[in-house]
Every structure is written in structure tokens, then in C-alpha cells.
Design a protein around this motif. Structure first.
Motif, PDB file in Angstrom:
ATOM      1  N   PHE A 124       0.907  -1.121  -0.086  1.00 28.56           N
ATOM      2  CA  PHE A 124       0.033   0.007  -0.093  1.00 28.56           C
ATOM      3  C   PHE A 124       0.765   1.236   0.127  1.00 28.56           C
ATOM      4  CE2 PHE A 124      -3.275   2.927   2.054  1.00 28.56           C
ATOM      5  CZ  PHE A 124      -3.927   3.019   0.940  1.00 28.56           C
ATOM      6  N   ALA A 127       1.770   1.474  -3.525  1.00 27.35           N
ATOM      7  CA  ALA A 127       0.516   2.201  -4.447  1.00 27.35           C
ATOM      8  C   ALA A 127       0.333   3.547  -4.171  1.00 27.35           C
ATOM      9  CB  ALA A 127      -0.742   1.171  -3.921  1.00 27.35           C
ATOM     10  N   SER A 128       0.604   4.120  -2.880  1.00 26.35           N
ATOM     11  CA  SER A 128       0.214   5.374  -2.727  1.00 26.35           C
ATOM     12  C   SER A 128       1.376   6.432  -2.830  1.00 26.35           C
ATOM     13  CB  SER A 128      -0.208   5.598  -1.258  1.00 26.35           C
ATOM     14  OG  SER A 128      -1.239   4.722  -1.033  1.00 26.35           O
ATOM     15  N   LYS A 152      -3.661  -7.245  -4.437  1.00 25.21           N
ATOM     16  CA  LYS A 152      -4.315  -6.633  -3.305  1.00 25.21           C
ATOM     17  C   LYS A 152      -3.571  -6.303  -2.065  1.00 25.21           C
ATOM     18  CE  LYS A 152      -8.987  -8.890  -3.100  1.00 25.21           C
ATOM     19  NZ  LYS A 152      -9.994  -9.633  -2.153  1.00 25.21           N
ATOM     20  N   VAL A 153      -3.444  -4.992  -1.832  1.00 29.51           N
ATOM     21  CA  VAL A 153      -2.630  -4.424  -0.607  1.00 29.51           C
ATOM     22  C   VAL A 153      -3.420  -3.547  -0.057  1.00 29.51           C
ATOM     23  CG1 VAL A 153      -0.554  -4.503  -2.296  1.00 29.51           C
ATOM     24  CG2 VAL A 153      -2.000  -2.474  -2.083  1.00 29.51           C
ATOM     25  N   ALA A 154      -3.345  -3.577   1.365  1.00 28.99           N
ATOM     26  CA  ALA A 154      -4.164  -2.674   2.444  1.00 28.99           C
ATOM     27  C   ALA A 154      -3.756  -2.640   3.455  1.00 28.99           C
ATOM     28  CB  ALA A 154      -5.734  -3.516   2.394  1.00 28.99           C
ATOM     29  N   ILE A 164      -8.760  -0.101   3.967  1.00 29.92           N
ATOM     30  CA  ILE A 164      -7.956   1.084   3.243  1.00 29.92           C
ATOM     31  C   ILE A 164      -6.734   0.047   2.542  1.00 29.92           C
ATOM     32  CG2 ILE A 164      -6.434   3.060   3.558  1.00 29.92           C
ATOM     33  CD1 ILE A 164      -7.644   3.132   6.525  1.00 29.92           C
ATOM     34  N   GLY A 165      -6.935   0.613   1.042  1.00 35.51           N
ATOM     35  CA  GLY A 165      -6.028  -0.385   0.433  1.00 35.51           C
ATOM     36  C   GLY A 165      -6.139   0.169  -1.473  1.00 35.51           C
ATOM     37  N   ALA A 166      -5.606  -0.926  -1.882  1.00 32.73           N
ATOM     38  CA  ALA A 166      -5.544  -0.617  -3.484  1.00 32.73           C
ATOM     39  C   ALA A 166      -5.097  -1.682  -4.023  1.00 32.73           C
ATOM     40  CB  ALA A 166      -4.487   0.367  -3.860  1.00 32.73           C
ATOM     41  N   PHE A 167      -5.363  -1.748  -5.588  1.00 33.06           N
ATOM     42  CA  PHE A 167      -4.909  -3.126  -6.183  1.00 33.06           C
ATOM     43  C   PHE A 167      -3.630  -2.587  -6.951  1.00 33.06           C
ATOM     44  CE2 PHE A 167      -9.417  -4.170  -6.227  1.00 33.06           C
ATOM     45  CZ  PHE A 167      -9.370  -5.416  -5.996  1.00 33.06           C
TER      46      PHE A 167
END
Lengths: 374, 374
Positions: A124, A127-128, A152-154, A164-167
Motif C-alpha cells: 500500500f 501504491a500510494s 491486493k494491498v491494504a 484501506i487499500g488498493a490494487f
């Protein structure tokens, strides 16, 4: 899917269009990280953040870092405490700070060294940070074969897990079999639970393989282990590549997870390992199959297999059926007396059923409780 | 790009493959939100979180909510204080909590009602909650026409702006011209700075339009305003659709931003509005054009136009040249005595130059300072 013709090293391609990536499985890979980064064109000038689980940091981070430095990269190490509590927004903030202080730019890479917790958290961050930088996973548990496919991350919120996450797909996954040697036996068994799950939902031959090789697998024989991780990742990769954003098919990966998650929630996370909880859950799903008229042998076979791997197949004493049912209801996989379950039709084949009567589930949960002397 | 044949309402399609979305521009749109949600198939059962800027909440949230409720939707309102300080991880956490408490699920929608701050913040909530839910922007400033195209969402970190974020495209943008009537005049002028920038980088005809209609634009004449927002969004949409992830072309959108960001940093955010800072920056870039041998009229025209809109074209007194230069260096857009700038070749056409001598920039900054009496 591609398999290198070598007993030493396997390579699996996860097909996701322009987000496709390889999973490398074999011994001695940590020491080759630097070369791999060079081969794949990771820019030398862009600093790397290595996020390591405290449980494995001292043992494996030095080799990995030495390899990267030798190849000319700058690496900063950040260590996070083991355990689910590290998947917090606070720890995320700390890692963003570490990334900034280490001077990571848009061409940088975040590496996760550890199990699923570090993979989810560092993923994550990747990802961010600056709206997304490169991500590389270096799993050090068998269980993490599952989270290393799918992107899948979170992090968790105090009110809900993984909310709270993202692909965010990795650039590649480096599965160094040597790093699995330090795994506690209980984690080895628990990891195989997800491996076997991938067989149960998709591939009866692979279930047979696990059955026949159980002893060698538990002894971490490199070739058997490498093959099992390869096949487990392959099933997940097929499912994910057909349904990256979890619209339909991907739900079959949840075999055993409805009951499993409920058990984890009731137990307090950690009391039951994830693989243990879903092993019990898969036995429950197999019993559902019987209620739907599929063969009774599915439940018997499922149970025998998990016993062979030293995994629990009964709900430990003292768990309240009401609490388990309430936790499942909270999971939102129900509507008006019916629940949604992944149900095996045979070994190696499942279907998603939205018409599972709540009473069936309750009776199966009751039947699985140890105090009933089953 | 599609334009509905109506002076009342315009519709612009942002072309991003399967992530394409429309921007609706016109009066009275707030009251039609409910119908639009229905038309676009937003599920009635999925709760909506409306994130509103405190400055506009009381004035516009009730109309928007009434329209959604009338159409059968459940809406929960969350209010965030005006200003950049709301773009924090803490506020993000509060909004995730609000989303959980409101029962948002994977089919839910987060709406941003306000300017760029609320758009960025609520957009990152939408990008991250359950790994991504629907996002709808309802901009209430002219400046937000810029951030409503492109899908960049983010919060700040104490060490860096916009460092934690994602690319997350909205389902649609609802630009209700009536909500702009309450904008303070200084914000109106500042908003037009980005509008004009879109002309300067891409479309000389549109620059002429702004020039000729300056008075009506500043008076918020609906048809002129609607056209200007449409054209401004259109330029950005063309650029973004050709380079969604900011690999190359998208950098031209930074015209005036290298000096502009440095001025904002030195000023302390808020002292200079964003549009004011980049107006000065664009005059600086136009002077760079002259140094590269392009027409001297570019700088004169740019300056005249911004003066016409009541925007600053000089660096306010008391700003240190060293501090401004240092802030630009921090921005990383330089290497070995050379800096990267977007430089106009003519009105309506720019190029990215990586060979801008630092001394040129310093001399232009010096020349732009008010105390020099220019």
C-alpha cells in the motif's frame, strides 16, 4: 503461464495485460536480486526502500541488500514489527516518512521482505507514494504465495480489516525457497492450507500431488515445495487474470473463508492461524456440499487431507456458535436467511451458492465443534 | 469530445478507455443529481458519503442531498474545514471512519462538494476505501475545473505536498454554475488563471476568447463561464487522455508551475492563491521564451492578459530570490545547472525544455520582483 525447464528454478507469469509480472521460485534468489533489478531495467539512480518484517530482517535483509548494493543500488531499510497490528495507518505514515527521508522518487521501488502483513503494508505504501511506485515482493512464508498473486494491498482500520487499500501489482515476486527454512512448523502447516485450497477449487491432480507428497512437503524438500508453490500461485494467477477487480470468479478463492474469517474474529486474531481457520472452514464447506447433494466423500477426503498436514479440522472447544454466526452475518455475505458460500461440487471444482440456508450453516458449525466429540 | 447543442448545458467526455467519464456543466445541476445517479445506474441500496467543504456546505449540501434522497438514495454528510490543512492523513482517517459508520459498501459512492482540497481528499478516500469505490465530483470553484480532470487525488504529508495519493477517475463531474456565484472575487480571478493556462498551452483561439470576454467572464455570465470551463476542461482532457499516468505530454500542464510552486512554498501556502502564483510563473516562462529566441510579444501578451483579469504579474515585495531558487531546486526539476521548464513557443503552443540555464531563471526571478520597479 510459463515454466522454466529446471528443477532448481521455476518462473510463473501472472497474465494481467500491461500489469503482467513474473513469480520466480527457487533457492538462492535473494543473492540474485541485484542482477534481476538490473535485467528488468530498474534505474540505478532511484533509491530503494526495503520494508522488512522484524522476524526475518536480521536473517535475510543483509543478503538482499548486499546483492542490490553490489549491483549499484541505494537501499534504505525499514523494519516493522511482526503481526497484524503493523497493518495500521500509523505504520503506513511512518513508512511514507521513511520513503521521503530516503529520497524515493517516482522511479523508485518498495520491496516487501516477509509474509502477508509486510506485503500488504509495503504494497500500500508502493501504491500510494507519489501515486504509485514500483513494488517487489520477497515472500518468506508459504502462506504469502497467496497474497503475492493478485495485487491486493491494504492496511486495517480499527473498525475493519483491509478496509484501506488498493490494487497494485508487483513488478515481480522473488520466492527464495531458502528463506522458508526458518519458518516455524505451525506456519508451514498453515501455509499449506492455502496451497491445498488452490487445488480444491481448481485442480484435482494437484490435490493428489499434495496428498502423495505430504511428507516431503512438510519437510520442505525444495523440489516438492517449489512445485507446490508454483501450482498454488498458478491457480490463483489464472483466477485473478480472469477477474482482476474481484467482480465474480475471484470469489471462488474464498473457499473456507466465510467460516474461517468468523473463527478468526471470534478467536481474536492470532489465536488461530489463518491457514488453520480456513482448513476448518473448508471442512465446513465440504459438509455443505453434502447437503446440496454432492458426494459425501468430498467432506471425508477434505478432512483426511488436512489431518495429513497436521491442520485442525474441528472448531476448538469454547467457541460460541452464536458468536460465530454473528461474525458471519457481519461479513455481509447473507441476505434474508440465505448466505453466500463457495461450495465444492467435487475435489478440484467449486461453485458459488447464494442460497445456503442459515440453519444449514448453524448446524454444520455445531457439528464441527470439538466438544461434540466428533 | 462531445458537446451537447445547448447554451444552457454542456457535456464533455473525458476519453480514458474504460475509465472514461463525462463532465456536465450548466446551471441548476445540483437539483438533478438524484436523477443522474439513477440514470447512470448507481445502486439505490449502496449508501453515499457526501464530503463537503465547510465553506460551501450550508449553502449547497442541502439541495444536493434532497435531490439524492428524493431519488431514493441514503446520504451521510461529512464536513471538512476549508483549506489545505484538511488534506491530511488524519482527516483521511476520519473520513474512512465516517464511511464505515455510514455503512458504505463496494458499490457505494463518495461525493466531493467543494474545491480542489475536498476533491483531492475525498477522491483519495474513494480510491482507497475497500480498494476503490465510485467517486463523483461537484466542484464549487473555477480552479477546480483543473483538478476535476485527470484523476489525480492525494493528501499531504508534513514533509511534502500530494505525496500520498492515487489515480482515481470520477464516474462523472457535476459542474453547477450556480455554485460559483458565491465565490469571492479573488478566487474567481485566481480560477481563471488555470483556465487561461489551458489556452496558453494548447489553443490560441481560446486565449482570444478569454481576452475578448474578460469582463463577462469576471461577471460570471453563465454562457461565457460555461464555455470557458468547457474549453479549459477540454484541453486538460485531451492532454490527460493521451498521457494518463504522467509519463511525458502531461508535463505541459505545468506551465508556470515551477516558479509558481516555489512562490507558494516561500510565501507559506495561502498567502498567494494558487492561480496568482502560477500567473506570475507563466509571465516568467514567457520571458524564458524570449531568451530562447521566441517572440518577445509572448511575454507582453501573457502579462497584458493576466492584468486584464486582475491577476498579479510580479513577485510581491520581500520575497528572497535565494529562497525561491532553493524551493525550485527542491522541486527536483533540475540537473547540473540546467532546469526543466515548460516554455511557450507562441501563444497557444509550448515545449518542454530540459536545458534551461539556472542563471536565466535567477535573472528572470530577479526581474519579476516588485521592488525592482518593473
Amino acid at each position: 503461464m510459463l515454466m522454466a525447464d529446471s528443477t532448481k528454478r521455476r518462473e510463473l507469469q501472472v497474465d494481467l495485460g500491461e500489469r503482467s509480472y513474473p513469480i520466480l521460485i527457487g533457492p538462492g534468489l535473494l543473492a540474485e536480486a541485484g542482477n534481476l533489478f538490473r535485467e528488468k531495467g530498474f534505474p540505478l539512480k532511484a533509491p530503494i526502500l526495503l520494508v522488512a518484517d522484524a522476524a526475518v530482517e536480521a536473517r535475510y535483509a543483509p543478503t538482499l541488500e548486499a546483492s542490490l548494493r553490489q549491483a549499484g543500488y541505494t537501499v534504505t531499510r525499514a523494519v516493522v514489527p511482526s503481526g497484524e497490528q503493523s497493518k495500521s495507518l500509523e505504520m503506513f505514515d511512518e513508512l511514507i516518512t521513511a520513503a521521503l527521508e530516503a529520497g524515493l522518487d517516482r522511479k523508485s521501488t518498495v520491496i516487501a521482505l516477509g509474509g502477508g502483513v509486510v506485503g500488504d503494508l509495503a504494497g500500500f505504501v508502493a501504491a500510494s507514494y507519489m501515486r504509485g511506485v514500483r513494488f517487489v515482493q520477497v515472500p518468506t512464508t508459504i502462506l504469502a504465495h497467496d497474497s503475492s498473486v493478485g495485487g491486493k494491498v491494504a492496511v486495517n482500520h480499527r473498525l475493519a480489516k483491509n478496509i484501506i487499500g488498493a490494487f497494485h501489482q508487483p513488478e515481480f515476486v522473488l520466492y527464495d525457497l531458502d528463506t522458508l527454512k526458518s519458518l516455524p512448523m505451525r506456519d508451514v502447516r498453515s501455509g499449506y492450507s492455502e496451497v491445498i485450497k488452490h487445488g480444491l477449487i481448481w485442480d484435482a491432480d494437484f490435490v493428489n500431488y499434495c496428498d502423495e507428497r505430504a511428507e516431503r512437503l512438510l519437510a520442505l524438500d525444495p523440489d516438492s515445495l517449489g512445485h507446490a508453490l508454483y501450482e498454488g500461485c498458478k491457480v490463483k494467477a489464472i483466477v485473478v487474470s480472469r477477474d482482476e477487480r474481484e467482480n465474480d470468479l475471484r470469489a471462488i478463492l474464498n473457499l473456507g473463508h466465510t467460516i474461517g474469517h468468523a473463527l478468526e474474529a471470534v478467536a481474536g486474531y492470532g489465536e488461530l492461524l489463518h491457514g488453520e481457520a480456513i482448513a476448518i472452514g473448508m471442512v465446513g464447506s465440504a459438509r455443505l456440499a453434502e447437503k446440496f447433494g454432492y458426494g459425501a466423500d468430498i467432506a471425508a477426503e477434505t478432512e483426511r487431507l488436512f489431518r495429513k498436514f497436521g491442520l485442525p479440522v474441528r472448531i476448538p472447544g469454547g467457541y460460541s456458535t452464536d458468536a460465530i454466526m454473528a461474525a458471519m452475518m457481519h461479513d455481509k455475505k447473507f441476505s434474508e436467511g440465505k448466505m453466500v458460500f463457495v461450495v465444492p461440487k467435487a475435489i478440484g471444482e467449486v461453485e458459488i451458492r447464494g442460497d445456503v440456508p442459515t440453519e444449514w450453516v448453524r448446524s454444520i458449525v455445531e457439528g464441527l465443534k470439538e466438544e461434540n466429540g466428533v
